[in-house]
Design a protein around this motif. Sequence first.
Motif, mmCIF file in Angstrom:
data_model
loop_
_atom_site.group_PDB
_atom_site.id
_atom_site.type_symbol
_atom_site.label_atom_id
_atom_site.label_comp_id
_atom_site.label_asym_id
_atom_site.label_seq_id
_atom_site.Cartn_x
_atom_site.Cartn_y
_atom_site.Cartn_z
ATOM 1 N N PHE A 1 0.801 -1.235 0.000
ATOM 2 C CA PHE A 1 0.000 0.000 0.000
ATOM 3 C C PHE A 1 0.831 1.281 0.000
ATOM 4 O O PHE A 1 0.281 2.377 -0.113
ATOM 5 N N GLY A 2 2.156 1.150 0.186
ATOM 6 C CA GLY A 2 2.992 2.350 0.260
ATOM 7 C C GLY A 2 2.706 3.178 1.509
ATOM 8 O O GLY A 2 2.925 4.386 1.536
ATOM 9 N N ILE A 3 2.177 2.528 2.528
ATOM 10 C CA ILE A 3 1.851 3.236 3.779
ATOM 11 C C ILE A 3 2.606 2.558 4.914
ATOM 12 O O ILE A 3 2.736 1.333 4.948
ATOM 13 N N GLU A 4 3.093 3.391 5.835
ATOM 14 C CA GLU A 4 3.782 2.813 6.990
ATOM 15 C C GLU A 4 2.768 2.503 8.089
ATOM 16 O O GLU A 4 2.030 3.406 8.510
ATOM 17 N N ALA A 5 2.720 1.271 8.526
ATOM 18 C CA ALA A 5 1.811 0.909 9.628
ATOM 19 C C ALA A 5 2.546 1.099 10.954
ATOM 20 O O ALA A 5 3.767 1.045 10.990
ATOM 21 N N ASP A 6 1.795 1.342 12.011
ATOM 22 C CA ASP A 6 2.397 1.363 13.348
ATOM 23 C C ASP A 6 2.026 0.070 14.047
ATOM 24 O O ASP A 6 0.840 -0.257 14.161
ATOM 25 N N VAL A 7 3.035 -0.648 14.515
ATOM 26 C CA VAL A 7 2.780 -1.919 15.191
ATOM 27 C C VAL A 7 3.318 -1.827 16.619
ATOM 28 O O VAL A 7 4.461 -1.420 16.816
ATOM 29 N N TYR A 8 2.504 -2.149 17.612
ATOM 30 C CA TYR A 8 3.004 -2.116 18.985
ATOM 31 C C TYR A 8 2.261 -3.100 19.887
ATOM 32 O O TYR A 8 1.094 -3.406 19.670
ATOM 33 N N SER A 9 2.983 -3.582 20.898
ATOM 34 C CA SER A 9 2.382 -4.471 21.904
ATOM 35 C C SER A 9 1.684 -3.623 22.953
ATOM 36 O O SER A 9 2.130 -2.521 23.256
ATOM 37 N N CYS A 10 0.608 -4.161 23.509
ATOM 38 C CA CYS A 10 -0.114 -3.432 24.562
ATOM 39 C C CYS A 10 -0.285 -4.335 25.762
ATOM 40 O O CYS A 10 -0.474 -5.535 25.620
ATOM 41 N N GLU A 11 -0.271 -3.737 26.938
ATOM 42 C CA GLU A 11 -0.638 -4.500 28.123
ATOM 43 C C GLU A 11 -2.106 -4.278 28.428
ATOM 44 O O GLU A 11 -2.624 -3.192 28.175
ATOM 45 N N ALA A 12 -2.746 -5.306 28.961
ATOM 46 C CA ALA A 12 -4.123 -5.116 29.430
ATOM 47 C C ALA A 12 -4.038 -4.292 30.710
ATOM 48 O O ALA A 12 -3.345 -4.662 31.656
#
Length: 401
Positions: free
Chosen positions: A379-390
């Motif tokens: 897509f030519g788009i940068e995704a943001d990927v991150y871990s989350c805590e509950a």
Amino acid sequence: MTVVVDSGELVTVLRDRFDDGTDSRTGPITVASAPGRVNLVGGHTDYNEGFVLPVAVGRRVTVAARPHSDPRVRVHSRDFGERDEFDLGRIERRDGSHWSNYVRGVARELGTAVESDRSLGGADLVVEGTVPMGAGLGSSAAFELAVGAALAAASDFDVDRRTLVRICRAAENDFVGVDCGIMDQFVAAFGEADAALFLDCRDETFETIPIAGDVRIVVTDTNVRHDLVDSAYNERRRECERGVAALDECLDRKITALRDVTAEDLDRCEDTLDETVRRRVEHVVTENERVGAAAAALERGDLARVGDLMHESHASLRDRYGVSCDELDAVVEIADETDGVYGSRMTGAGFGGSVVSLVKPAVVDRFERVVTAEYEKRFGIEADVYSCEADEGVRIRQWGD
Ligand code: GLA
């Protein structure tokens, strides 16, 4: 990764912005914060009085508030770099979708909903958040809950969490004008660390289900935002209402929400529904079943089963409910092909926003690399990927002054 706002810094900003030499301060500073959320299974079931399985995450909106003697609210948003000011005796909507309408709406609802012999008092507020906006992670509800808790504390109002949920949802429905369900406000209030909430959106009872085992909650924000979210959301609601009316007519018992409909009911009455409505109803009926099954699987630590149900949920939201988009589908597809992923689905209203995945901790870094690289290639788009805590729901503390 927990991303926190520095409350001390927020308090300093509050003093810098609003200390004007006149001493109208009447009490200590309160710092309130509320979390965003992901929803593991249960897309578009809340306003059908069904079931959801959300998790409050460690990205929060934080508000520092200090009461003063003028019946006015002055609020500075650090994220927008803007300020708003309004009179508590006459709260009006600002034109457009201005962030301040959330503050105004919550103040108005709080002023009328709380039974007290005193009225809501004036306050200065500074707001800052780490919940990405428009990403399908419940940033509006987090904002409302944090503002509501801070304003209530500044006026020394004793407001329980259920009342706060009701006030914030009313602010969003009736003042801001978004016809959302109860899920986001509820989990922003009642979320718990290391757990999901299995919530019945009809009677608002819930069970807390610990998230145990070898797993991380990973969010992939597609960074795609579509303007049609609100109109499509309302359209889906109307389609569900049409389904309720037709099924109520067809069945020999009273139907007040799609929550009341079973798969057998749908089989019996499907000829009375037009094709679009039939697919919407089918989604809601099967999705409610999936939430129950996912809650049971999570309870017994069967993450593989939860993952399969997330996968089915996404397919149903895409094919029957029509609220996904190419970018969300692609992230889910890429994630599904990556080793060590239990399951993925879109979360939130849809048409862009984020995907939630359950991922084995050992492969989180690889997951991030693979998903961002492949997504950017497509897509030519940068995704943001991150871990989350509950994380836990709304919390407040007095800063002292
Ligand atoms: C938005 C709404 C929620 C819910 C979800 C879809 O987040 O605010 O009430 O309807 O969409 O599950």
